[in-house]
Write a protein that holds these residues in place. Sequence first.
Motif, PDB file in Angstrom:
ATOM      1  N   ASP B 195       0.848  -1.191   0.000  1.00 41.49           N
ATOM      2  CA  ASP B 195       0.000   0.000   0.000  1.00 41.49           C
ATOM      3  C   ASP B 195       0.882   1.237   0.000  1.00 41.49           C
ATOM      4  O   ASP B 195       1.601   1.493   0.963  1.00 41.49           O
ATOM      5  CB  ASP B 195      -0.901  -0.011   1.237  1.00 41.49           C
ATOM      6  CG  ASP B 195      -1.974   1.062   1.169  1.00 41.49           C
ATOM      7  OD1 ASP B 195      -1.757   2.071   0.477  1.00 41.49           O
ATOM      8  OD2 ASP B 195      -3.027   0.885   1.812  1.00 41.49           O
ATOM      9  N   MET B 196       0.857   1.962  -1.104  1.00 37.18           N
ATOM     10  CA  MET B 196       1.682   3.169  -1.174  1.00 37.18           C
ATOM     11  C   MET B 196       0.852   4.430  -0.915  1.00 37.18           C
ATOM     12  O   MET B 196       1.212   5.533  -1.345  1.00 37.18           O
ATOM     13  CB  MET B 196       2.391   3.248  -2.531  1.00 37.18           C
ATOM     14  CG  MET B 196       3.509   2.235  -2.679  1.00 37.18           C
ATOM     15  SD  MET B 196       4.819   2.435  -1.441  1.00 37.18           S
ATOM     16  CE  MET B 196       5.768   3.744  -2.197  1.00 37.18           C
ATOM     17  N   GLY B 197      -0.252   4.271  -0.239  1.00 38.32           N
ATOM     18  CA  GLY B 197      -1.025   5.433   0.202  1.00 38.32           C
ATOM     19  C   GLY B 197      -1.900   6.067  -0.857  1.00 38.32           C
ATOM     20  O   GLY B 197      -2.398   7.173  -0.663  1.00 38.32           O
ATOM     21  N   GLN B 198      -2.115   5.359  -1.986  1.00 36.40           N
ATOM     22  CA  GLN B 198      -2.988   5.918  -3.027  1.00 36.40           C
ATOM     23  C   GLN B 198      -4.445   5.793  -2.588  1.00 36.40           C
ATOM     24  O   GLN B 198      -4.848   4.755  -2.064  1.00 36.40           O
ATOM     25  CB  GLN B 198      -2.779   5.161  -4.339  1.00 36.40           C
ATOM     26  CG  GLN B 198      -1.416   5.384  -4.964  1.00 36.40           C
ATOM     27  CD  GLN B 198      -1.250   6.793  -5.475  1.00 36.40           C
ATOM     28  OE1 GLN B 198      -2.001   7.233  -6.336  1.00 36.40           O
ATOM     29  NE2 GLN B 198      -0.300   7.526  -4.930  1.00 36.40           N
ATOM     30  N   ASP B 200      -7.099   7.188  -4.745  1.00 35.05           N
ATOM     31  CA  ASP B 200      -7.976   7.484  -5.872  1.00 35.05           C
ATOM     32  C   ASP B 200      -8.471   6.193  -6.535  1.00 35.05           C
ATOM     33  O   ASP B 200      -7.734   5.528  -7.251  1.00 35.05           O
ATOM     34  CB  ASP B 200      -7.210   8.341  -6.889  1.00 35.05           C
ATOM     35  CG  ASP B 200      -8.107   8.822  -8.012  1.00 35.05           C
ATOM     36  OD1 ASP B 200      -9.306   8.494  -7.989  1.00 35.05           O
ATOM     37  OD2 ASP B 200      -7.603   9.527  -8.900  1.00 35.05           O
ATOM     38  N   ASN B 203      -8.010   5.685 -10.174  1.00 33.14           N
ATOM     39  CA  ASN B 203      -6.653   5.497 -10.705  1.00 33.14           C
ATOM     40  C   ASN B 203      -6.041   4.260 -10.043  1.00 33.14           C
ATOM     41  O   ASN B 203      -5.068   4.343  -9.295  1.00 33.14           O
ATOM     42  CB  ASN B 203      -5.803   6.742 -10.432  1.00 33.14           C
ATOM     43  CG  ASN B 203      -4.468   6.686 -11.157  1.00 33.14           C
ATOM     44  OD1 ASN B 203      -4.197   5.739 -11.903  1.00 33.14           O
ATOM     45  ND2 ASN B 203      -3.633   7.677 -10.932  1.00 33.14           N
ATOM     46  N   GLY B 205      -4.573   1.699 -11.397  1.00 37.01           N
ATOM     47  CA  GLY B 205      -3.290   1.287 -11.959  1.00 37.01           C
ATOM     48  C   GLY B 205      -2.142   1.800 -11.105  1.00 37.01           C
ATOM     49  O   GLY B 205      -1.180   1.074 -10.828  1.00 37.01           O
ATOM     50  N   ALA B 206      -2.255   3.036 -10.664  1.00 40.01           N
ATOM     51  CA  ALA B 206      -1.199   3.638  -9.839  1.00 40.01           C
ATOM     52  C   ALA B 206      -1.136   2.981  -8.463  1.00 40.01           C
ATOM     53  O   ALA B 206      -0.063   2.847  -7.877  1.00 40.01           O
ATOM     54  CB  ALA B 206      -1.443   5.135  -9.700  1.00 40.01           C
ATOM     55  N   ALA B 207      -2.286   2.538  -7.948  1.00 36.82           N
ATOM     56  CA  ALA B 207      -2.300   1.870  -6.648  1.00 36.82           C
ATOM     57  C   ALA B 207      -1.656   0.484  -6.749  1.00 36.82           C
ATOM     58  O   ALA B 207      -1.018   0.011  -5.805  1.00 36.82           O
ATOM     59  CB  ALA B 207      -3.732   1.757  -6.133  1.00 36.82           C
ATOM     60  N   ALA B 209       0.601  -0.632  -9.266  1.00 38.81           N
ATOM     61  CA  ALA B 209       1.936  -0.714  -9.888  1.00 38.81           C
ATOM     62  C   ALA B 209       3.039  -1.115  -8.897  1.00 38.81           C
ATOM     63  O   ALA B 209       3.848  -1.994  -9.217  1.00 38.81           O
ATOM     64  CB  ALA B 209       2.269   0.600 -10.592  1.00 38.81           C
ATOM     65  N   PRO B 210       3.093  -0.535  -7.683  1.00 42.28           N
ATOM     66  CA  PRO B 210       4.164  -0.932  -6.753  1.00 42.28           C
ATOM     67  C   PRO B 210       4.083  -2.419  -6.372  1.00 42.28           C
ATOM     68  O   PRO B 210       5.121  -3.068  -6.201  1.00 42.28           O
ATOM     69  CB  PRO B 210       3.917  -0.061  -5.519  1.00 42.28           C
ATOM     70  CG  PRO B 210       3.139   1.105  -6.012  1.00 42.28           C
ATOM     71  CD  PRO B 210       2.281   0.573  -7.115  1.00 42.28           C
ATOM     72  N   VAL B 241      -1.814   4.097 -17.465  1.00 40.62           N
ATOM     73  CA  VAL B 241      -1.226   4.931 -16.414  1.00 40.62           C
ATOM     74  C   VAL B 241      -0.354   4.085 -15.487  1.00 40.62           C
ATOM     75  O   VAL B 241       0.800   4.412 -15.223  1.00 40.62           O
ATOM     76  CB  VAL B 241      -2.330   5.651 -15.595  1.00 40.62           C
ATOM     77  CG1 VAL B 241      -1.712   6.494 -14.487  1.00 40.62           C
ATOM     78  CG2 VAL B 241      -3.190   6.515 -16.503  1.00 40.62           C
ATOM     79  N   VAL B 245       3.828   4.110 -14.809  1.00 40.07           N
ATOM     80  CA  VAL B 245       4.359   4.248 -13.447  1.00 40.07           C
ATOM     81  C   VAL B 245       5.265   3.050 -13.136  1.00 40.07           C
ATOM     82  O   VAL B 245       6.362   3.211 -12.598  1.00 40.07           O
ATOM     83  CB  VAL B 245       3.223   4.351 -12.408  1.00 40.07           C
ATOM     84  CG1 VAL B 245       3.778   4.322 -10.988  1.00 40.07           C
ATOM     85  CG2 VAL B 245       2.405   5.614 -12.615  1.00 40.07           C
ATOM     86  N   LEU B 249       9.187   2.764 -11.955  1.00 41.27           N
ATOM     87  CA  LEU B 249       9.603   2.072 -10.728  1.00 41.27           C
ATOM     88  C   LEU B 249      10.661   1.011 -11.030  1.00 41.27           C
ATOM     89  O   LEU B 249      11.587   0.806 -10.242  1.00 41.27           O
ATOM     90  CB  LEU B 249       8.395   1.419 -10.046  1.00 41.27           C
ATOM     91  CG  LEU B 249       7.369   2.369  -9.414  1.00 41.27           C
ATOM     92  CD1 LEU B 249       6.204   1.576  -8.858  1.00 41.27           C
ATOM     93  CD2 LEU B 249       7.993   3.219  -8.323  1.00 41.27           C
TER      94      LEU B 249
END
Lengths: 156, 337
Positions: B195-198, B200, B203, B205-207, B209-210, B241, B245, B249
Motif C-alpha cells: 500500500d503506497m497510500g494511493q 484514488d 486510478n 493502476g497507480a495503486a 503498480a508498486p 497509467v 508508473v 519504478l
Amino acid sequence: MGKNPEELLKTAEQEEYHHLVNRMKPKPPLAQNCMWAFVVGGLICVVGQIIMEYFISLGYSRQDAVSLESTSMIFLGALFTGLGIYDNLGAKAGAGSVVPITGFANAIVAPAMEFKREGYIFGVGAKMFSIAGPTLLFGFTASVLIGLAKLIMLYL
Amino acid sequence: MGAINKKGRQTFIFADPPCIISWASIVGPKEGEGPWSDDFDQILPDYLWGEASWEKTESKMLREAAKLALSKQGLQTSDIELMVAGDLLNQITSSNYAAREIAVPFLGLYGACSTMAESLLVAAAMVDGGYCERVLAATSSHHYSAERQYRAPVEQGVQRVPSSQWTATAAGAVILQKGGSGPRLSCATVGKVIDMGQTDAANMGAAMAPAAVDTIKAHFQETGRPHDYYDLVVTGDLAAVGLSVARELFVRVGLVPSPNFSDCGVLLYDGLQDVDSGGSGCGCSACMLTGPFLRKVAGGEMRNILLVSTGALMSPTTTFQKESIPAIAHAVAIENI
C-alpha cells in the motif's frame, strides 16, 4: 509527535510515490470538457426556455409556466435516461448535464432502473434516492434554515 | 529447515510442473471488437446472454468457460477433482453459483483482479503437492455488475476521468493436470500486500503498480532467472497509467524486464474503444491468458511468459471511509518444457 524512523521513512516514500503518480497521470481535457458542459448545459436551458415561453403563450401566468416547465424538464430527463441516451450525454458534458434539473431526474431514474431486479421495495424503493437523497436532505435543510432566517428578520 | 519446494520467501518451485491441458475464454461484445477477437473461444452477442441479471450472466460465463475447457479434452465435470475460482462481486457469488452447478470440491478465492494468477498458483500447488490429479482454475468479471457494485448506476450520466479503467466482461478457465501435453506452470511467486497510500479509486493502476513491481522483482531475485528469461512479462490490469508508473519504478529498482513487458489492460482493447486508461477486472488477465497467450505458448510462438495478475483490494466502504488502496500481485511462470 512520536513517530519512529520507520514510519517517517514510509510516509516519505509514499509522498515521493504520490509525486510520481501525479506526474504520470493524464490531465483531463479541461478546455474540451468545459466547452461540452457549456454547450450541452446551455442547450438544455434553451429547451427549458422554449417550453416556458410556450406555456406563457397558452395563457398561463409566469409562475405557473415555470412550474410546468420544471415538470416537463424532469419528465424529459427521465425519458432520455430510460431511452439510454442521458448517460452518453453525461459522459461528454459532465456538469453541463448534471446541474440542470434534468440531471436530477437522471440521478433518480438511473438507480431506479438499475435496482429493479432486486424488487420494488428493497430494490427500486430503497435505492432510488441513493444518489439524489443527499441533495434532497441538504436542500431541505438549507430551505428550512433560510425560512427561519427570513422569519426572524420579519420580527426584528 | 526451509520448505523444500520454495526459493526465497515467496517463490514456489514446482518439482513436477503441472501441465495446462486445456483452457477456454468467453468475452463480452466490447472485448470481441478488440484486437484479439480471433483468439477468444466465444464472444457474447450482448451483455445479458439470455439471463435476467448481469450477476447471473457473469456466473454463467464462468461456468460455461469451465465446461468449454473440459469439453475441448473430452472431459466431464466429474473428471476434475477440485475447482479453484474467484471473482469481484461481494461474497464471490459468480464463482459460488458456478461451483453449485459444476458440483465438484470447491475452494473460493478473493484476490480482486489478481484472481487468475492466484487460482493458477493454488491449483498448481494442489497438483504438484499430490493432492489432486486434475484441477480447474477459473475467474470472471462483468463490466456492468462491477459498475453497479463499485461505481455508479449504468444509466447515470457521469463523466469518467482519463486514469479510470474499464472492467472487462470476460471469463477464463484453465485445467491443470499432473503430466500430459501442453505448456507447464513451472513456478509461481506469491505477492505481498503493498500500500503506497494511493486513495484514488479512479486510478487503480497507480495503486497496483508498486505491488506488481515488488512481485516481479522478488520473482527474478528468488528464481535467479536473468531479466530476459521470459519472452513476455505481462501484468494483469495496470492499464496505461499504471504501466508507465511501473516502468519508472523498474528503473528505480534497477530491473528492466525484457525483451517484452506489457499489460493485459493495455493489450485487451484497441485505442479507439473509449476505455480511458485501459481494461481491468479479473477477466482482463484471464481472457488474455486463455485467449492469445496460451495459444502462442502452446503453438511455440512464445517460449514462455510470466503472468503477473494485479489486484486492488479495496471496497466501496473503505473508499468512503477514506482508506488508501492496498494492492497485490501474484506471478505465475508458464513455459514449454
